[in-house]
Write a protein that holds these residues in place. Structure first.
Motif, short mmCIF file in Angstrom:
data_model
loop_
_atom_site.label_atom_id
_atom_site.label_comp_id
_atom_site.label_asym_id
_atom_site.label_seq_id
_atom_site.Cartn_x
_atom_site.Cartn_y
_atom_site.Cartn_z
N UNK A 23 50.84 13.30 12.98
CA UNK A 23 50.17 14.33 12.18
C UNK A 23 49.44 15.32 13.08
N UNK A 24 48.75 14.81 14.10
CA UNK A 24 48.04 15.69 15.01
C UNK A 24 49.02 16.54 15.82
N UNK A 25 50.14 15.95 16.20
CA UNK A 25 51.19 16.70 16.91
C UNK A 25 51.72 17.85 16.06
N UNK A 26 51.95 17.58 14.78
CA UNK A 26 52.43 18.65 13.87
C UNK A 26 51.39 19.75 13.75
N UNK A 27 50.11 19.36 13.63
CA UNK A 27 49.03 20.33 13.52
C UNK A 27 48.95 21.18 14.79
N UNK A 28 49.03 20.54 15.95
CA UNK A 28 48.99 21.28 17.21
C UNK A 28 50.18 22.23 17.35
N UNK A 29 51.36 21.78 16.92
CA UNK A 29 52.54 22.65 16.95
C UNK A 29 52.34 23.87 16.07
N UNK A 96 42.18 14.69 10.17
CA UNK A 96 41.21 13.68 10.60
C UNK A 96 40.95 12.67 9.49
N UNK A 97 40.53 11.49 9.90
CA UNK A 97 40.13 10.44 8.97
C UNK A 97 38.84 10.86 8.26
N UNK A 98 38.61 10.40 7.03
CA UNK A 98 37.35 10.67 6.35
C UNK A 98 36.17 10.21 7.20
N UNK A 99 35.12 11.00 7.23
CA UNK A 99 33.93 10.69 8.01
C UNK A 99 33.95 11.30 9.40
N UNK A 100 35.12 11.81 9.84
CA UNK A 100 35.19 12.46 11.15
C UNK A 100 34.39 13.75 11.12
N UNK A 101 33.96 14.20 12.28
CA UNK A 101 33.17 15.42 12.36
C UNK A 101 33.58 16.21 13.60
N UNK A 102 33.60 17.53 13.43
CA UNK A 102 33.84 18.44 14.55
C UNK A 102 32.73 19.47 14.58
N UNK A 103 32.64 20.16 15.70
CA UNK A 103 31.70 21.26 15.84
C UNK A 103 32.50 22.42 16.43
N UNK A 104 32.29 23.62 15.92
CA UNK A 104 32.98 24.81 16.41
C UNK A 104 31.96 25.69 17.11
N UNK A 105 32.23 26.02 18.37
CA UNK A 105 31.32 26.85 19.16
C UNK A 105 32.11 27.95 19.85
N UNK A 106 31.52 29.12 19.93
CA UNK A 106 32.16 30.24 20.61
C UNK A 106 31.94 30.13 22.11
N UNK A 107 33.00 30.35 22.88
CA UNK A 107 32.94 30.36 24.33
C UNK A 107 32.54 31.76 24.79
N UNK A 108 31.63 31.84 25.75
CA UNK A 108 31.22 33.13 26.27
C UNK A 108 32.39 33.84 26.94
#
Length: 135
Positions: A23-29, A96-108
């Motif tokens: 599933x992650x491979x498909x998402x990355x593709x 992602x599995x339920x309960x997973x968490x990500x953070x999105x941050x802008x790169x300078x």
């Protein structure tokens, strides 16, 4: 940058299932075909890592494992989108599995540093990136 937060499973070194990897491979593709993904990797548990703290004359080193907290990272993506909203839209679809968490941050970018990033410093940065790309 999308920062994937660690959880008990990632810190225990539990590897994803074949289904999750697919599933992650498909998402990355999908992100690659859209020209969004620039890089992405999973990280080993903190037991295989270290923290370096700077202060005074010397840097101090603490080897993992570290207590599970919201600052532990299990992986990352570098993505390029036109806006934070577009990045959020992509990441809401991540498998992602339920309960997973990500953070999105802008790169300078270089422009973000203004006049402090002199032409000489820009040239140095370009040389460093060119050297790294050749290695």
């Amino acid at each position: 940058m999308v920062i994937v937060k660690a959880n008990r499973d990632t810190e225990a070194g539990k590897m994803p299932t074949t289904e999750m990897l697919a599933a992650m491979g498909r998402f990355n593709e999908e992100m690659a075909k859209a020209g969004v993904i620039e890089a992405g990797e999973g990280l080993h548990p903190s037991v295989k890592g270290a923290r370096v703290r700077y202060g005074g004359d010397e840097a101090s080193v603490t080897r993992g494992p570290f207590d599970l907290s919201s600052d532990l990272v299990a992986g990352f993506w570098l993505i390029k989108t036109a806006s934070l909203d577009e990045a959020i839209s992509w990441m809401k679809r991540a498998p992602f599995e339920p309960g997973s968490e990500i953070e999105i941050r802008q790169v300078f970018s270089a422009e973000d540093f203004g006049e402090a990033f002199t032409p000489e410093l820009r040239e140095q940065e370009e040389r460093t990136r060119a050297t790294a790309a050749r290695k």
